[in-house]
Design an enzyme around this catalytic site. Structure first.
Site, short mmCIF file in Angstrom:
data_model
loop_
_atom_site.label_atom_id
_atom_site.label_comp_id
_atom_site.label_asym_id
_atom_site.label_seq_id
_atom_site.Cartn_x
_atom_site.Cartn_y
_atom_site.Cartn_z
N SER A 183 0.81 -1.21 0.00
CA SER A 183 0.00 0.00 0.00
C SER A 183 0.85 1.27 0.00
O SER A 183 0.44 2.29 -0.56
CB SER A 183 -0.97 0.01 1.19
N HIS A 247 2.14 4.66 4.53
CA HIS A 247 1.30 5.26 3.49
C HIS A 247 1.73 6.70 3.20
O HIS A 247 1.85 7.10 2.04
CB HIS A 247 -0.16 5.24 3.93
#
Length: 297
Positions: A183, A247
């Site tokens: 991610s 992230h």
């Protein structure tokens, strides 16, 4: 006049005989009373019909990496066993298995020199089935589309650079946790696309031709999708073995690396070299700060 990006990384498909958009609309069962936006926003169909030119037909690395990530998760669960839901609610392996296979582990990175725990290992590992499905669904959708737009080489550099940046920031901000997942790298693709959209805005493209109007509508559509996905990814940033710092690190890294590459699309020489230098300085500054902070210097 060909821009530097096309010279170095290949040009997108050209429409010497562009398809009739009225035929395209008819073939895709789009009512003629709809506005241009209604059929321009069917992005995949536009690309497949060469109405919106792409650099390649498939997102080859997006597909390859997704297959590898699926196989690796299966192997981890076969060899290490499936953890109970109270240990791993993502339906996946035990934390010890993730660590043994190369999850981000600050102590082993900083003191034992296990650099592969920054990249590539964490990017190819996932906490469980739900975690994997969430990441590869985005990777095979928007990630693959970006690869078709940019070309595999640029896509890989952004993906890898963002994966490295995500692990570095995670080590700096959340050093006591192990984390895995692609991610951070996917967030980097979003960051790079945002950089591309801003660069193209600076490039002062006109909307006088059909192709330019299509590009304008698609970029607007992509911006909306990026914002939605960033919100979704943010909402999943606090599940076990996944951290928000990764992230954020991937997203920032993607923006700075994206500025370097997509500034090459600018045709005004002064603006081109200015933006490239800004991107290089930002990228070096971000990674230098991260590495110095990671090793406590």
């Amino acid at each position: 006049m060909t821009d530097l990006y096309s010279k170095f990384f290949g040009s997108s498909g050209t429409n010497d005989n562009p398809p009739d958009l009225f035929s395209f609309r008819r073939n895709n069962n789009i009512n003629k009373t709809f506005s241009e936006d209604d059929y321009y926003s069917n992005i995949e169909a536009l690309a497949d019909n060469n109405v919106y030119p792409m650099r390649q037909k498939r997102g080859y690395l997006s597909i390859l990496f997704s297959i590898m990530q699926i196989l690796i998760l299966l192997l981890m669960m076969i060899k290490g066993g499936l953890a109970p839901l109270n240990v791993n609610p993502m339906v996946g392996p035990y934390p010890e298995t993730l660590d043994n296979w190369g999850a981000k582990d600050t102590e082993k990175i900083v003191h034992d020199g296990e650099w592969w725990r920054i990249f590539p290992c964490p990017v190819f590992l996932h906490a469980g089935v739900f975690h994997l499905l969430g990441n590869i669904s985005v990777q095979l959708d928007m990630g693959a589309f970006f690869e078709r737009e940019w070309g595999s080489l640029v896509w890989f550099i952004i993906y890898a650079g963002s994966g490295i940046g995500s692990s570095i920031l995670s080590v700096c901000i959340i050093p006591d946790s192990i984390s895995v997942g692609s991610s951070g790298a996917v967030c980097g693709l979003f960051g790079a696309k945002l950089a591309e959209l801003l660069i193209l805005k600076l490039n002062r493209y006109s909307s006088s031709t059909v192709e330019e109007r299509i590009g304008h509508v698609i970029r607007r559509e992509q911006l909306v999708h990026i914002l939605i996905n960033v919100v979704i990814v943010g909402a999943f940033s606090f599940i076990p073995f996944v951290d928000w710092a990764a992230h954020l690190g991937g997203f920032i890294s993607g923006i700075t690396i994206g500025i370097v590459f997509f500034s090459c699309m600018i045709r005004q020489p002064v603006l081109l070299y200015s933006c490239v230098m800004v991107g290089i300085v930002l990228t070096i500054s971000v990674f230098s700060w991260g590495i110095r902070s990671m090793y406590g210097k």
